[in-house]
Design an enzyme around this catalytic site. Structure first.
Site, PDB file in Angstrom:
ATOM      1  N   HIS A  72       7.705  -7.368  54.638  1.00 16.49           N
ATOM      2  CA  HIS A  72       6.830  -7.275  53.472  1.00 16.49           C
ATOM      3  C   HIS A  72       5.919  -8.493  53.424  1.00 16.49           C
ATOM      4  O   HIS A  72       6.378  -9.630  53.447  1.00 16.49           O
ATOM      5  CB  HIS A  72       7.661  -7.205  52.180  1.00 16.49           C
ATOM      6  CG  HIS A  72       8.232  -5.850  51.933  1.00 16.49           C
ATOM      7  ND1 HIS A  72       8.470  -5.358  50.673  1.00 16.49           N
ATOM      8  CD2 HIS A  72       8.614  -4.871  52.778  1.00 16.49           C
ATOM      9  CE1 HIS A  72       8.974  -4.138  50.760  1.00 16.49           C
ATOM     10  NE2 HIS A  72       9.079  -3.830  52.036  1.00 16.49           N
ATOM     11  N   TYR A 201       6.955  -5.350  40.677  1.00 19.24           N
ATOM     12  CA  TYR A 201       7.537  -6.007  39.513  1.00 19.24           C
ATOM     13  C   TYR A 201       6.698  -5.591  38.305  1.00 19.24           C
ATOM     14  O   TYR A 201       5.528  -5.960  38.214  1.00 19.24           O
ATOM     15  CB  TYR A 201       7.499  -7.523  39.674  1.00 19.24           C
ATOM     16  CG  TYR A 201       8.501  -8.072  40.661  1.00 19.24           C
ATOM     17  CD1 TYR A 201       9.670  -8.684  40.222  1.00 19.24           C
ATOM     18  CD2 TYR A 201       8.281  -7.985  42.040  1.00 19.24           C
ATOM     19  CE1 TYR A 201      10.596  -9.204  41.117  1.00 19.24           C
ATOM     20  CE2 TYR A 201       9.201  -8.493  42.943  1.00 19.24           C
ATOM     21  CZ  TYR A 201      10.355  -9.098  42.480  1.00 19.24           C
ATOM     22  OH  TYR A 201      11.268  -9.602  43.372  1.00 19.24           O
ATOM     23  N   PRO A 293      18.492 -12.309  39.357  1.00 22.72           N
ATOM     24  CA  PRO A 293      18.015 -11.596  40.545  1.00 22.72           C
ATOM     25  C   PRO A 293      16.502 -11.470  40.632  1.00 22.72           C
ATOM     26  O   PRO A 293      15.985 -11.076  41.678  1.00 22.72           O
ATOM     27  CB  PRO A 293      18.674 -10.221  40.408  1.00 22.72           C
ATOM     28  CG  PRO A 293      18.941 -10.061  38.945  1.00 22.72           C
ATOM     29  CD  PRO A 293      19.248 -11.436  38.433  1.00 22.72           C
ATOM     30  N   LYS A 297      16.720 -14.805  45.174  1.00 25.87           N
ATOM     31  CA  LYS A 297      17.105 -16.065  45.818  1.00 25.87           C
ATOM     32  C   LYS A 297      18.586 -16.181  46.167  1.00 25.87           C
ATOM     33  O   LYS A 297      18.975 -17.124  46.862  1.00 25.87           O
ATOM     34  CB  LYS A 297      16.730 -17.249  44.900  1.00 25.87           C
ATOM     35  CG  LYS A 297      15.239 -17.431  44.695  1.00 25.87           C
ATOM     36  CD  LYS A 297      14.535 -17.662  46.003  1.00 25.87           C
ATOM     37  CE  LYS A 297      13.038 -17.698  45.868  1.00 25.87           C
ATOM     38  NZ  LYS A 297      12.342 -17.549  47.151  1.00 25.87           N
ATOM     39  N   TYR A 385       8.298 -17.570  46.492  1.00 27.89           N
ATOM     40  CA  TYR A 385       8.908 -16.282  46.831  1.00 27.89           C
ATOM     41  C   TYR A 385       9.287 -16.227  48.313  1.00 27.89           C
ATOM     42  O   TYR A 385      10.393 -15.793  48.660  1.00 27.89           O
ATOM     43  CB  TYR A 385       7.961 -15.138  46.497  1.00 27.89           C
ATOM     44  CG  TYR A 385       8.658 -13.806  46.351  1.00 27.89           C
ATOM     45  CD1 TYR A 385       9.038 -13.326  45.098  1.00 27.89           C
ATOM     46  CD2 TYR A 385       8.952 -13.020  47.458  1.00 27.89           C
ATOM     47  CE1 TYR A 385       9.691 -12.107  44.965  1.00 27.89           C
ATOM     48  CE2 TYR A 385       9.606 -11.817  47.333  1.00 27.89           C
ATOM     49  CZ  TYR A 385       9.969 -11.356  46.081  1.00 27.89           C
ATOM     50  OH  TYR A 385      10.639 -10.145  45.958  1.00 27.89           O
TER      51      TYR A 385
END
Length: 392
Positions: A72, A201, A293, A297, A385
């Site tokens: 991704h 998200y 979550p 991580k 991220y």
């Protein structure tokens, strides 16, 4: 039996530590209370940072991940009916993440350890630790009804939040930082192709939603829900409808639906125990820290702990130099708190907090507007991220 490193827990942290140490010629025994079948079938999140992917690949564990993992190069933030993509490579000098389920990582690690003659002892329940303040600690455990003792030079507890390892540190030495959020994640695993090529998200006035995947044919999806939610109030059709509503965009969007294979609620909490070492006992992974979550991580912090600890152990066993070993907790905790901060920020940015009211919702939207319009803000999100650089 006496071994150099006794490891409690056959999750990603314990197995990866055993694997990396073996590559350096250091012996270990892994004790796991559950069966191998149980360990290999535990479904957990699986978004791997660039550094975690590199660590697995460099240690010879990248073949199956490269074959079936999903690379991704970004994520999508969705709010106010708008779609905003965060492009990782352009913001992080080419870095990306890999979607590869945790149980697949565990399968790879178990196969590698057994192929190398590794000593993995399943259904071995640890009963206690002795001598962790001495040069000869030991682990008491029971396997198939027989009480046994494993003598070590070092004990590493990778036995999770509820494990015995952390409790062996004297309470007066241990400081705990914790926040329990007033909501959870209602998650489903569905036999349905992902509705997007990348994770979505979604921030909505009614709560957060996440659209993820495990494979080209299996989706993993989450809804923010009350911490004490009754799953009986959430039949499959209601879950699908709510997922679609929280990610709504003008003209609709093709949410792929399918049979629900699993359903459950994940609590949302932050937890850190300091220090992560006492005498010859060291903590790694969920035994020392839990993150919400939202930031993806958990597994990555476990891998970072292993990277730091393994290098320290290799130096100590080879040269007798304890500098890195004595600095393990401080070194690991710097990264832990960076991940806690990022996970807290992502959680605050995207979830509904009833106590903040309409004012808090408007602040969230203003923050999201800033994040998706500022190159600097997008870079900050992307850098965290994909994983911050390791502090070597």
């Amino acid at each position: 039996m006496r071994i150099q490193v006794g490891i409690i827990g056959a999750g990603p942290a314990g197995l990866l530590l055993s694997h990396v140490l073996n590559l350096e010629g250091i012996g270990s025994v892994v004790l796991e209370a559950r069966s191998r079948d149980y360990v290999e079938s535990r479904i957990r999140a699986g978004v791997l940072e660039q550094g975690t992917v590199d660590l697995l690949t460099q240690s010879g564990l990248g073949a199956r991940m490269a074959q079936i993992g999903l690379l991704h190069r970004g994520i999508e933030l969705r709010f106010r009916g708008e779609r905003h993509r965060i492009d990782f490579p352009s913001l992080t000098e080419g870095k990306s993440v890999m979607v590869y389920a945790q149980h697949e990582v565990v399968k790879d690690l178990i196969a590698a350890r057994l192929a190398a003659g590794g000593d993995l002892r399943f259904e071995a329940k640890v009963d206690g630790l002795d001598g962790i303040d001495t040069a000869a600690p030991s682990i008491r455990y029971t396997q198939h009804g027989a009480a046994k003792i494993l003598d070590c030079q070092v004990v590493v507890a990778c036995d999770g939040f509820h494990g015995i390892g952390r409790t062996a540190i004297p309470s007066e030495r241990l400081r705990v930082y914790e926040r329990v959020y007033p909501f959870g994640w209602l998650g489903i695993l569905a036999e349905a192709p992902p509705s997007s090529d990348e994770l979505i998200y979604a921030r909505h006035d009614e709560g957060f939603a996440l659209f993820s995947m495990r494979s080209p044919t299996v989706s993993r999806l989450y809804l923010q829900c009350p911490a004490d939610v009754d799953l009986g109030d959430w039949p499959d059709a209601r879950i699908w409808d709510e997922l679609e509503r929280r990610a709504e965009i003008p003209g609709g969007w093709p949410l792929a639906r399918g049979p629900v294979l699993q359903k459950g609620v994940t609590p949302v909490r932050s937890f850190v125990a300091e220090p992560m070492q006492h005498g010859r006992l060291f903590l790694a992974g969920d035994a020392a820290h839990i993150v919400p979550p939202t930031g993806a991580k958990g597994l990555n912090l476990a891998a970072a702990d292993v990277r730091t600890l393994s290098r320290a152990l290799v130096r100590w066993f080879r040269t007798g130099n304890e500098d890195l070993l004595e600095a393990y907790s401080a070194t690991a905790l710097r990264r832990v708190w960076q991940a806690e901060r990022f996970s807290w920020w992502m959680t605050s940015l995207l979830h509904r907090f009833d106590e903040t009211g309409p004012f808090g919702q408007r602040i969230q939207l203003a923050e999201l507007d800033y994040v998706t319009s500022s190159q600097a803000a997008m870079r900050t999100l992307a850098e965290n991220y994909v994983g911050l650089p390791f502090a070597d």
